[in-house]
Structure formats: structure tokens, C-alpha cells
Design an enzyme around this catalytic site. Structure first.
Site, mmCIF file in Angstrom:
data_model
loop_
_atom_site.group_PDB
_atom_site.id
_atom_site.type_symbol
_atom_site.label_atom_id
_atom_site.label_comp_id
_atom_site.label_asym_id
_atom_site.label_seq_id
_atom_site.Cartn_x
_atom_site.Cartn_y
_atom_site.Cartn_z
ATOM 1 C CD GLU A 51 3.399 -2.437 7.222
ATOM 2 O OE1 GLU A 51 2.202 -2.700 6.426
ATOM 3 O OE2 GLU A 51 4.254 -3.431 7.262
ATOM 4 C CD GLU A 58 1.298 -8.741 2.110
ATOM 5 O OE1 GLU A 58 2.385 -7.964 1.637
ATOM 6 O OE2 GLU A 58 0.233 -8.214 2.368
ATOM 7 C CG HIS A 59 5.111 -8.409 6.041
ATOM 8 N ND1 HIS A 59 6.007 -7.613 6.445
ATOM 9 C CD2 HIS A 59 3.896 -7.580 5.314
ATOM 10 C CE1 HIS A 59 5.232 -6.222 6.282
ATOM 11 N NE2 HIS A 59 4.254 -6.186 5.535
ATOM 12 C CG HIS A 93 -0.316 -7.105 6.983
ATOM 13 N ND1 HIS A 93 0.655 -6.884 7.883
ATOM 14 C CD2 HIS A 93 0.001 -6.353 5.872
ATOM 15 C CE1 HIS A 93 1.601 -5.750 7.621
ATOM 16 N NE2 HIS A 93 1.004 -5.518 6.350
#
Length: 426
Positions: free
Chosen positions: A145, A72-73, A69
Site C-alpha cells: 500500500e 486499524e488494519h 494505521h
């Protein structure tokens, strides 16, 4: 790049498939006359892949939770100081990305400048740029987040269920990781994971829309790199017992109505065509047990025990499988009891043939309608190809699903000892 035509006359659909010299699979689903064009570039790398053998090496390594993840960012940040979204905005495209338990995908949709957008998509996903400074900055962003999702009831009711069901399988770990685990991520970890999982032989490119097939393959041919090691990456997953962890897990959050998920652990994992058959069959069973046309849903709704949020889900990949029935209710324990009674009755008395045939036709209709949306087509094709499944096999596999197979699935999956309940209360 050479490619060939795959045609399914029963579906009335055509796919053009080719393999780049790097090992990248490229699939184009032409949809003449469609206004929107869509592309998705995916890799077999998700949050579960925290222990793997790096490409070209022989010994496995363990990385912190949340790297997929995190990557991906960071992929949108470019070496020139710009952001990958800038070029998409210039060409009028809507771009995004997502990380699941098993895959990471980058995508865009547009109506014009498709070729420019496609070339940009392939280019930026092949251009990692990680520094100590931008990694440190991202740790703060992703940390916020993670904390946000800690208070999200819909997110928590699902993840609490996975924790109640799975002992060791990393599907019980939040896709984003934890604040503590992402603090251990540095640029060297990111580059090591990127260089393994983002090699073209571990990836797939799918395009759908009114596009020029020759041009798509030409763009991929000249844009995809083939200058490094390539191939599938071996991930290592811990052994998982058949039994669940606990029957019930409960959490208190700010909700207007209590939320519940009833999960059934499925230990009969499959790959290839068998994976597709088991997925289709289990989804059919969920529709028969608790779909909006089922007797169970109609009775619960009429008695005010559930609302329109009541529904089903199937979390199935080659590495794990869990069938879920969930929703909102002021009396969740009563709903759980009624669901188990309905399943017990079906296990004892058998599946109604008329209901089965109706549900099977409805599911086939839903599948066929998905070909009317370029995003649905390409995303479905990408996900299935990454799992070693060809969507064009759907009709022939569907023909193999009969009452006998569904009865087998009913006995295998929907059992009291396989069941756990996750509750979010006020």
C-alpha cells in the site's frame, strides 16, 4: 446510562449525549424518517501520536511511524479466525475504517439490523487480536500500500507540501509510515498502543438516523467495557519553528497535466470554541480568495490557466494548520503568481463586504445541508467532539466571525514568508 437532550432551535436539531461509566462519550442524532442509519466509533489516536505516555505510566515512549494505521488494519481480524466484516455482511451493513493524522475511526451504515450492527461494532473494536504471524503478514500488505501511494500524484503533491512546510511536526510523515518503520512493528508494540489509545475514556461513539435513542444507549451501556484504566492519553509533539522548511518542492511523476499545491503555514493554533472559530474563518477566507465564485478562479478559468480541479482545502487540527490552494495547470508558476497577486491585493485593499456576506451565507447553507446526510452529521460530530468542540456551538460561533476577524486571519496566515509550493510535473 443516563443521557441528556441538547437542542438547538436555530438549527432545528437535537442531540442526545451521555457518558458511559468507562468515560466513553456517546452521542445520538435522531433523524426521523431517514432510511439510512450510521454509526462511527472513534479514538483520539492518529499517525502523529508516535511519542506518548502510556496509560498508567509516567515516562514517554517512542513507537515506529505507522502504528495507528497498522492497528486499524489489524482490528478487523478476530480471535476465532474470522473477520469483523463477516458479521456486517450477514446483517447487510456497509462497514469501513480510516486513520487520519489525529484520529482513528470505525464505522458502518445500514438500513436494517441496526442494533445488531452497533453491538458488533463496539464488540470487535474492543477485541484486539495480534500474533507474530498475522503481524508479519500485514507488514507485507501495508508495504505494498505504501509503495502504491509513492506513485499517486494527488497523494504526493500534498505530502511533499507538508514536508516543505513542517520541520519537526509529525504531520509531515506519511500516515501509513514507511516500509522501514512498519518493519519494526510487532504484536507487543500494537498491544501497548492499543491498551493506551483504545481505552473508552479516549474514545467517542456517534450515531445518526432513525434509531431508538434508549436502545442505542442501552447497547452501549452493556457492551462497552469498564474493567481497565481509562482516560485521555498524553501525546508529546516536538517544537515546531514558525518558519517553513523551503519555498518550493518538485517531483516528477506520470501526470497528464502538472499538479500544484500552494500552502500557507498557520502558526496560530487553537482549541475548543476558538478552534471552531478559526477553522470557520479560515475556510471563509479560502472561499473568498479562490472559491469557484471568486474573481480569481473565474479569470484563471477563462484564460485556460486552470480547470475545474482548482480548489481549496484546510488541514486544521489543534496540533497543526495549513491552508491550501491547488489544482492542475499547464502553467503552474503563472497560477502561483496570480494567486499571490490576488492575496496581496486583498491584504492591501481589504475584504469586499458584499462578497464576505455572500460567502458567509453560502457557508452557513452548506453546513445546514450537511444535516440531511446521516454520514456527514455523525462524522462531523465525532471529529469535533474528539477535538473538544460541540457542533451545536456552530451558529453562535459563526455569529462572531466578522470582517475584522477575517482581516486578522488574512494578515496572520496568507503571507509570502508562510507560503510554500509543491509541484508534480511530467
Amino acid at each position: 446510562m443516563q443521557y441528556h437532550k441538547i437542542e438547538n432551535t436555530r438549527l432545528g436539531e437535537v442531540v442526545y449525549a451521555g457518558e458511559h461509566k468507562s468515560g466513553l462519550g456517546v452521542f445520538v442524532i435522531p433523524k426521523k424518517g431517514f432510511y439510512k442509519k450510521y454509526a462511527i466509533f472513534g479514538t483520539r489516536y492518529g499517525s502523529m501520536d508516535n511519542r506518548f505516555v502510556p496509560l498508567g505510566e509516567s515516562n514517554p515512549i517512542l513507537v515506529p511511524d505507522g502504528v495507528a494505521h497498522f492497528l486499524e488494519h489489524k482490528m478487523f481480524e478476530q480471535p476465532d479466525g474470522g473477520n469483523a466484516f463477516d458479521a456486517f455482511a450477514k446483517y447487510g451493513a456497509n462497514a469501513n475504517a480510516f486513520t487520519s493524522f489525529t484520529n482513528t475511526c470505525y464505522l458502518f451504515s445500514c438500513t436494517n439490523h441496526f442494533n445488531e450492527n452497533l453491538e458488533h461494532l463496539i464488540s470487535y473494536v474492543q477485541t484486539p487480536y495480534f500474533t507474530e504471524e498475522n503481524v508479519s503478514k500485514e507488514q507485507g500488505i501495508i508495504g505494498q500500500e505504501i509503495r502504491m501511494y509513492d506513485d499517486d500524484p494527488q497523494w504526493q503533491v500534498t505530502f511533499q507540501l507538508l514536508k516543505a512546510i513542517y520541520h519537526n511536526n509529525p504531520v509531515n510523515i506519511d500516515i501509513a509510515g514507511t516500509v522501514e518503520s512498519i518493519a519494526q512493528i510487532d504484536k507487543d508494540v500494537l498491544y501497548r498502543c492499543y491498551n493506551s489509545f483504545y481505552n473508552p475514556g479516549n474514545m467517542v461513539l456517534c450515531v445518526a438516523g432513525d434509531v431508538d435513542v434508549d436502545e442505542v444507549f442501552a447497547i452501549a451501556d452493556r457492551t462497552v467495557r469498564a474493567d481497565g484504566p481509562t482516560g485521555a492519553v498524553k501525546s508529546i509533539y516536538p517544537d515546531e519553528p514558525d518558519a517553513i522548511v523551503q519555498k518550493r518542492i518538485e517531483q516528477s511523476l506520470a501526470v497528464s497535466i502538472p499538479m500544484f499545491n500552494i500552502g500557507f503555514k498557520d502558526n496560530h493554533l487553537q482549541t475548543g470554541r476558538e478552534f471552531l472559530k478559526y477553522e470557520l474563518g479560515t475556510n471563509l477566507l479560502l472561499r473568498l480568495i479562490a472559491g469557484h465564485s471568486s474573481d480569481l478562479y473565474c479569470n484563471l478559468y477563462e484564460q485556460g490557466l486552470v480547470n475545474a480541479e482548482f480548489g481549496t482545502d484546510l488541514m486544521m487540527e489543534p496540533q497543526y494548520s495549513c491552508a491550501i490552494i491547488g489544482g492542475e495547470s499547464e502553467h503552474p508558476d503563472q497560477v502561483v503568481e496570480r494567486v499571490m497577486e490576488a492575496i496581496s491585493s486583498m491584504r492591501k485593499n481589504g475584504i469586499d463586504k458584499t462578497a464576505f456576506e455572500r460567502a458567509k451565507r453560502a457557508a452557513l447553507g452548506s453546513f445546514l445541508r450537511s444535516f440531511n446526510d446521516v454520514e456527514d452529521i455523525a462524522t462531523m460530530y465525532c471529529r469535533n467532539i474528539l477535538n473538544g468542540v460541540d457542533v451545536m456551538d456552530f451558529p453562535s460561533v459563526y455569529d462572531q466571525i466578522d470582517l475584522g476577524f477575517l482581516t486578522q486571519r488574512l494578515q496572520e496566515v496568507f503571507r509570502e514568508e508562510n507560503m510554500a509550493v509543491s509541484l508534480i510535473t511530467q
